[in-house]
Design a protein around this motif. Structure first.
Motif, short mmCIF file in Angstrom:
data_model
loop_
_atom_site.label_atom_id
_atom_site.label_comp_id
_atom_site.label_asym_id
_atom_site.label_seq_id
_atom_site.Cartn_x
_atom_site.Cartn_y
_atom_site.Cartn_z
N ARG A 175 0.82 -1.22 0.00
CA ARG A 175 0.00 0.00 0.00
C ARG A 175 0.85 1.27 0.00
O ARG A 175 0.35 2.34 -0.31
CB ARG A 175 -0.90 0.01 1.25
N ASP A 176 2.12 1.15 0.41
CA ASP A 176 2.99 2.32 0.55
C ASP A 176 3.56 2.70 -0.81
O ASP A 176 4.50 2.07 -1.30
CB ASP A 176 4.10 2.02 1.55
N ARG A 177 3.03 3.75 -1.41
CA ARG A 177 3.46 4.11 -2.76
C ARG A 177 4.80 4.82 -2.79
O ARG A 177 5.33 5.09 -3.87
CB ARG A 177 2.38 4.97 -3.42
N SER A 178 5.37 5.10 -1.62
CA SER A 178 6.72 5.68 -1.61
C SER A 178 7.77 4.63 -1.94
O SER A 178 8.90 4.98 -2.30
CB SER A 178 7.01 6.30 -0.24
N VAL A 179 7.44 3.34 -1.80
CA VAL A 179 8.39 2.26 -2.11
C VAL A 179 7.85 1.35 -3.20
O VAL A 179 8.41 0.28 -3.44
CB VAL A 179 8.72 1.44 -0.85
N ALA A 180 6.77 1.75 -3.85
CA ALA A 180 6.14 0.88 -4.86
C ALA A 180 5.74 1.69 -6.08
O ALA A 180 5.57 2.91 -6.01
CB ALA A 180 4.92 0.19 -4.26
N THR A 181 5.60 1.00 -7.19
CA THR A 181 5.09 1.62 -8.41
C THR A 181 4.11 0.65 -9.07
O THR A 181 4.09 -0.55 -8.76
CB THR A 181 6.22 1.92 -9.42
N SER A 205 14.12 -3.87 -0.82
CA SER A 205 12.97 -3.64 -1.69
C SER A 205 13.23 -2.49 -2.66
O SER A 205 13.85 -1.48 -2.31
CB SER A 205 11.73 -3.33 -0.85
N LEU A 206 12.75 -2.66 -3.89
CA LEU A 206 12.88 -1.66 -4.95
C LEU A 206 11.51 -1.46 -5.59
O LEU A 206 10.66 -2.36 -5.54
CB LEU A 206 13.87 -2.13 -6.01
N PRO A 207 11.25 -0.31 -6.20
CA PRO A 207 9.99 -0.13 -6.90
C PRO A 207 9.74 -1.23 -7.93
O PRO A 207 10.68 -1.74 -8.55
CB PRO A 207 10.16 1.24 -7.59
N GLY A 208 8.49 -1.62 -8.09
CA GLY A 208 8.15 -2.78 -8.90
C GLY A 208 8.47 -2.66 -10.37
O GLY A 208 8.46 -3.66 -11.09
#
Length: 257
Positions: free
Chosen positions: A116-122, A150-153
């Motif tokens: 849910r955290d869009r600062s670490v996800a795309t 973890s890296l952006p998707g």
């Protein structure tokens, strides 16, 4: 009430046998799990260490929300949040005592963990906001050796191999990967050259053997996603990493007995 003292709850809610669960508790104890909450010095925890570890493992296994977990353990929602925040990172996978050598065969691959955290996800190819989590396993045992940061998707596996830091755990081992890991010095499948209709027979045989070896990491991903937190992670920031690493630790315990 759910308690680690009742052995039947342990396997149902964590996926671990009681003996495996006790090994997890000992690992958390060594990592400092008995210490008081730094935010509330002098005030003891409301649950025993075994119950705190059970709560975090159950959170990873079932992905129940904190308000849902609180009445099961007879504590407040705020106390559940403090336990997960403090003890969650203590369940993570510890580095191996021995670096992989030239005789070891490892497999690396990435998986998308929705968060849910869009600062670490795309927005990713699974049509959800996700992070790219890199995993390194031993080909013969399917034990997880390391989990990358973890890296952006939308990160390609080719760059995620180094950016996540998973490359530092490979040592001198032979590392198998799929074709997305080009230019990283890993063992990837043979590809047809421009204008080439088909590969030579010996290359086809190599690719078939390569697929069988590489499938092992897919089996590990499938087993790890029995822990529901990897299907919809609600944690923020570095929480996606510690959740994945904690699940990898429990996966290893479940395999080794």
């Amino acid at each position: 009430m759910v308690s680690a003292q009742r052995r039947e709850f342990v396997e149902v809610f964590t996926g671990l046998r009681p003996r495996q669960f006790q090994r997890l508790v000992k690992a958390v104890h060594r990592a400092g799990g008995q210490a008081l909450d730094p935010g509330r010095p002098g005030r003891p925890w409301s649950l025993s260490l075994e119950d705190r570890v059970l709560l975090v493992a159950m959170y990873c296994r079932t992905n129940l929300s904190m308000p849902q977990l609180a009445p099961l353990f007879g504590i407040s929602t705020a106390a559940v949040g403090r336990i997960i925040k403090r003890h969650g990172p203590l369940l993570t996978l510890t580095p191996a005592n021995r670096r992989p050598g030239s005789n070891d065969v490892l497999v690396v691959d990435g998986t998308l963990v929705p968060t849910r955290d869009r600062s670490v996800a795309t927005s990713s190819k699974n049509h959800r906001y996700s992070t790219n989590m890199q995993l390194l396993i031993k080909a013969d045992t399917k034990l997880v050796l390391a989990v990358g940061q973890s890296l952006p998707g939308n990160h390609n596996d080719c760059t995620a191999f180094a950016d996540s830091g998973i490359n530092t755990a490979c040592g001198d081992a032979t590392v198998i990967a799929d074709g997305a890991y080009r230019r990283n010095g890993l063992l990837i499948p043979h590809r047809r050259q421009a204008g080439q209709e088909r590969l030579p027979q010996w290359k086809e045989e190599h690719n078939a053997s390569h697929r069988r070896g590489r499938a092992r990491v897919e089996h590990v991903f499938a087993r790890m996603k029995n822990w529901e937190i990897l299907r919809d992670c609600r944690l923020k920031g570095n929480g996606v990493y510690w959740a994945t690493s904690s699940v990898a630790h429990m996966h290893n315990l479940a395999l080794t007995g």
